[in-house]
Design an enzyme around this catalytic site. Structure first.
Site, PDB file in Angstrom:
ATOM      1  N   HIS A 197      44.607  43.579  45.913  1.00 31.61           N
ATOM      2  CA  HIS A 197      45.616  42.933  45.128  1.00 31.61           C
ATOM      3  C   HIS A 197      45.760  41.362  45.631  1.00 31.61           C
ATOM      4  CE1 HIS A 197      46.157  45.853  42.049  1.00 31.61           C
ATOM      5  NE2 HIS A 197      46.354  46.807  43.123  1.00 31.61           N
ATOM      6  N   GLU A 214      46.788  36.621  40.554  1.00 30.90           N
ATOM      7  CA  GLU A 214      48.004  37.319  41.146  1.00 30.90           C
ATOM      8  C   GLU A 214      49.245  36.580  40.032  1.00 30.90           C
ATOM      9  OE1 GLU A 214      47.670  40.159  42.252  1.00 30.90           O
ATOM     10  OE2 GLU A 214      45.771  39.849  43.019  1.00 30.90           O
ATOM     11  N   ASP A 244      39.904  40.143  45.487  1.00 36.94           N
ATOM     12  CA  ASP A 244      39.504  40.727  44.544  1.00 36.94           C
ATOM     13  C   ASP A 244      38.264  40.309  43.680  1.00 36.94           C
ATOM     14  OD1 ASP A 244      41.436  42.621  45.107  1.00 36.94           O
ATOM     15  OD2 ASP A 244      42.871  42.362  43.051  1.00 36.94           O
ATOM     16  N   ASP A 294      39.986  35.908  39.681  1.00 37.07           N
ATOM     17  CA  ASP A 294      41.151  36.960  39.892  1.00 37.07           C
ATOM     18  C   ASP A 294      42.584  36.115  39.980  1.00 37.07           C
ATOM     19  OD1 ASP A 294      41.706  39.723  40.051  1.00 37.07           O
ATOM     20  OD2 ASP A 294      43.028  38.937  41.693  1.00 37.07           O
TER      21      ASP A 294
END
Length: 569
Positions: A164, A23, A169, A21
């Site tokens: 998030h 960001e 995540d 994941d």
């Protein structure tokens, strides 16, 4: 339809998944940078390792992203840059199936970062849990009628709540992945290949035809799809016949033309081969024999063109389909052959008119080419057979590799045009001469190989063994392997004894298929390939294109620079 046990690919319990994941500062790679990577490596339901780091994006983080993720510019100020993190992440994910929720988003950022910083994208198998969830779960069966990661994590009782932040995540996505695998497992999906097959964009008819690959060997070779009347629809090669044919019945096959072919196919026939070279050669021969409707390449391998000197007192260059001794080629198109003939005729000052001129000369009026100095005007009696003969020798000397004076004359004419500041004409002349040089080089390479009665070569197979090819007059006569620990020379003797008898035919290639001879030449000149024995020495002409390689490299560089300049302009 569930496959039999022996048809299964990699069991899911043996597959290593790296659930990742990211960001980021934006919604697309061209408008945002990565601020955090989190990844979890799992296999067989067990966590093997985790990878997590903040990343300095090189820009301030927008307020809305701070509000969403809680990652501030101050938090990433001392974090490493993405180019420092990528090698470690790529090593962590090496050899694994990459998993992400909405995988297209994460992989697009990672791929773009690799491209920007000079790292090769490993092109891993990618599994999207969002797509898989949409395939497995109806929206009304999920919390809040959603396929978002948070809804799926709640559905499957994940121990981690998505927030998030990349690692949390990724951990939640691991639980979602395992929950989805349990659901598809009850439907008979037990291997990675079946899991990828299960994703959308496969018609039921396409999936039902998977059994066409069931009896195929897991060996290199050639496969033929046959239609309702047993006609050959398509021919291809594979290093693993069963695995490659099965891919035609999965979501990885997206070509409309091939889907249409698969819908028509009734059975698949396989021809096992010793190694990839033999498979490639057999594919060429089968394409020529069957001309399948759904193949786009090499259906007419004999459709090539040659340039020859005509047999008359004042020879000229003609473009023909059937070669004879002394022919120059092969060319894949008639236009290419005509262009080479025109360049060579201009350099050698050969006539280009078509009327047959008797040895005693003629009394025709000279054409404009004579006035331009591009022809000696034998048609007007201004040039005798003896005076014309040096031009013919220039051409035959270049084609035979005994005299490269024609190339030197062409280069001199080019320099003369450039010194007169006729730069556009000089660029055209340079391109024409470069094309001629490539054709001469190809001609000499292929004719030198086709002239050898028998050549035996060996290539390392990458596992301590050898792959062998017996080549006779530019054709593959036999192929085999000696695996690690097997004495190679007895294998060579057996292959030579069982090799196809090849009788040389007419023409520069002794009757061989130009595509096959070129394929063999490329294999023979790969790094690591060794010559075991040859009936005669393998050598290309001394007075050929080889000595002009530096000139050709410079011409290619000039063309590339011109293209860059045109694009910038």
């Amino acid at each position: 339809m569930q496959l039999a046990f022996d048809e299964l690919g990699t069991p899911l319990r043996e597959v290593t998944f790296v659930v990742v994941d990211l960001e980021t500062t934006g919604g697309a790679p061209d408008g945002g940078n990565i601020t955090e990577i989190g990844a979890v490596k799992v296999r067989g339901g067990r966590v093997l390792g985790e990878f997590a780091t903040l990343i300095n994006p090189g820009t301030s983080i927008p307020p809305q992203i701070v509000a969403l993720t809680g990652i501030t510019t101050a938090m990433v100020h001392h974090a490493p840059r993405i180019e420092e993190v990528l090698p470690s992440f790529l090593e962590f994910a090496d050899g694994a199936v990459l998993v992400a929720h909405n995988a297209g988003f994460d992989t697009s950022f990672l791929k773009a970062a690799c491209g920007r910083h000079g790292y090769a994208w490993p092109n891993p198998t990618v599994l999207c849990t969002l797509k898989l969830a949409r395939r497995v779960l109806r929206r009304e069966h999920t919390p809040r009628r959603s396929h978002r990661l948070s809804a799926l994590a709640a559905l499957f009782g994940s121990a981690t709540t998505p927030n998030h932040r990349a690692l949390d995540d990724a951990r939640a996505c691991v639980d979602v992945l395992h929950g989805l695998l349990e659901r598809v497992g009850s439907l008979g999906v037990q291997s990675l290949e079946e899991l990828l097959d299960y994703l959308p964009d496969i018609t039921p008819a396409q999936r039902r035809k998977r059994d066409l690959a069931a009896g195929l060997p897991e060996r290199p070779g050639v496969y033929l799809f046959r239609g309702p009347s047993d006609e050959v629809l398509y021919v291809g090669t594979a290093s693993n016949l069963r695995r490659r044919v099965r891919q035609y019945f999965t979501s990885s096959e997206s070509r409309g033309r091939i889907k249409e072919m698969v819908a028509l196919a009734e059975r698949v026939e396989a021809v096992e081969c010793a190694h990839s070279l033999e498979a490639a050669v057999r594919e060429l021969r089968l394409l020529a024999a069957h001309r399948p409707a759904y193949n786009r390449r090499s259906r007419n391998p004999g459709k090539v063109w040659w340039v020859v000197l005509t047999d008359e007192p004042f020879p000229r260059l003609a473009v023909v389909r059937r070669p004879r001794d002394g022919a120059f080629g092969p060319f894949s198109s008639q236009a290419g052959a005509k262009a080479a003939a025109a360049t060579l005729a201009d350099i050698a000052v050969l006539r280009t008119c078509t009327p047959r001129i008797p040895a005693t000369g003629a009394s025709s009026r000279p054409c404009v080419l004579a006035e331009l100095g591009s022809c000696g005007a034998p048609c007007a009696g201004e040039q005798s057979v003896d005076e014309y003969r040096p031009s013919v020798r220039l051409v035959s000397g270049l084609v035979n590799g005994t005299d490269a004076t024609a190339l030197a004359l062409g280069s001199a004419k080019l320099a003369e045009i450039a010194s007169a500041h006729r730069f556009e004409r000089a660029a055209r002349r340079r391109d024409e001469l470069a094309s001629l040089l490539r054709a001469v080089g190809k001609h000499h390479r292929l004719t030198a190989l086709a002239a050898i009665g028998e050549l035996v070569a060996a290539a390392p197979d990458g596992a301590g063994g050898w792959e062998f090819a017996v080549v006779r007059h530019g054709r593959l006569a036999s192929a085999g392997v000696a695996r690690r620990g097997v004495p190679p020379l007895p294998v060579v003797d057996s292959l030579v004894a069982a090799a196809e008898t090849v009788l040389p035919g007419p023409g520069p290639l002794r009757g061989a298929n130009p595509e096959e001879t070129l394929l063999l030449w490329r294999w023979l000149t790969r790094p690591g390939v060794r010559l075991v024995r040859t009936s005669t020495p393998w050598a290309e002409p001394l007075h050929g294109a080889g000595r002009w390689q530096s000139w050709l490299d410079a011409a290619d560089t000039a063309v590339a620079l011109e293209a860059v300049g045109d694009a910038a302009g």
